[in-house]
Design a protein around this motif. Structure first.
Motif, short mmCIF file in Angstrom:
data_model
loop_
_atom_site.label_atom_id
_atom_site.label_comp_id
_atom_site.label_asym_id
_atom_site.label_seq_id
_atom_site.Cartn_x
_atom_site.Cartn_y
_atom_site.Cartn_z
N GLU A 43 3.41 -13.16 -2.25
CA GLU A 43 2.04 -13.52 -2.35
C GLU A 43 2.10 -14.96 -2.14
N ARG A 46 1.29 -15.59 1.64
CA ARG A 46 0.14 -15.39 2.04
C ARG A 46 -1.03 -16.55 1.79
N ASN A 47 -0.53 -17.29 0.59
CA ASN A 47 -1.53 -18.06 0.20
C ASN A 47 -1.33 -19.74 0.94
N SER A 76 5.06 -10.44 4.95
CA SER A 76 4.57 -10.78 3.73
C SER A 76 2.90 -11.05 4.45
N GLU A 81 4.34 -6.08 0.38
CA GLU A 81 4.56 -6.69 -1.15
C GLU A 81 6.35 -6.74 -1.15
#
Length: 270
Positions: A43, A46-47, A76, A81
């Motif tokens: 995660e 992805r950010n 990713s 995940e």
């Protein structure tokens, strides 16, 4: 994308895309079937912003570590995940991912030159050349190349410059951080030393649990923190600070790594 569109280093993106696809297909089973790759932090990937991101990692083999990162980053970004299940994510890989490597290593063979085309920023080592210790000035052209790569996308660096654990980090990494002010993402890898040979090209042992932990970006005061303070922060983040040194022999090192991985796996599944 135009057929002959190039990146800032003159590499044709269409060709680079196919190289990543082919190399990814060739290597996928090394992390999925022969050995298992345990991942944490998808995660976070992805950010991240599209550009000016510096991944800082410990180092265990010449090539297996960075190839695994290409798999994990692309999987990713395609919604996996903490997994690299299925290889469809390789069809449209992120092309502005680079990794810093010794020019001496990347020129050794046709295969390493192919790997270099897939994303290497080749730099001259200032402390070692042709197996001998040296002491030479950092080439400003090398710093500029890393800056161009950060302006274009993501850069992976192994600041110890060696696969030997707990070696001091090179201060050049701190200079790059203060100069270009990237988002700095620590990555901690384990298990690659036991599953691959030193070059990371040959599977040495099967059934090994490999791990990759992607941590939250570091908070860095680019203007006021000293080079030494940044280096110490990086050492703790990638778990290579001298305080982590608990073993001295190769046998004890492998035992420590196995124990550390078992602890990570247990914590994640409890």
């Amino acid at each position: 994308m135009g057929l002959f569109k190039e990146n800032p280093f003159g590499h044709i993106l269409f060709l680079k895309k196919w190289l990543i696809r082919i190399l990814g297909i060739m290597t996928h089973q090394r992390y999925k079937r022969f050995n298992k790759l345990e991942i944490e932090g998808s995660e976070i990937i992805r950010n991240l912003p599209e550009k000016n991101v510096l991944f800082v990692s410990n180092h265990q083999t010449y090539f297996a570590d960075v190839v695994a990162m290409f798999h994990v980053f692309n999987a990713s970004l395609k919604g996996r995940e903490d997994s690299i299940k299925g290889i469809q994510y390789l069809w449209n890989p992120k092309l502005n991912v680079y990794y810093i490597a010794a020019a001496e290593t990347m020129k050794k063979s046709t295969f390493t030159k192919i790997l270099a085309y897939a994303g290497s920023i080749s730099v001259e080592r200032t402390w070692r050349s042709e197996g001998k210790d040296i002491n030479r000035q950092v080439k400003m052209t090398d710093i500029s190349k890393i800056g161009r790569a950060l302006e274009d996308g993501w850069v992976i660096t192994f600041p110890q410059g060696t696969t030997t654990p707990w070696k001091p980090l090179r201060k050049g990494t701190a200079h790059i951080i203060k100069k270009y002010k990237p988002v700095v993402v620590p990555v901690v890898i384990d298990g690659f030393r036991r599953s691959f040979d030193k070059k990371g090209l040959r599977v040495k042992k099967k059934g090994i649990l490999q791990s990759m932990v992607i941590k939250e970006p570091l908070e860095i005061d680019y203007e006021n923190e000293s080079f030494d303070a940044i280096i110490e922060k990086l050492e703790y983040a990638i778990e290579q600070h001298p305080s982590f040194l608990k073993v001295i022999s190769k046998k004890d090192l492998l035992a420590y790594e196995e124990e550390n991985q078992a602890r990570r796996y247990s914590a994640k599944n409890n």
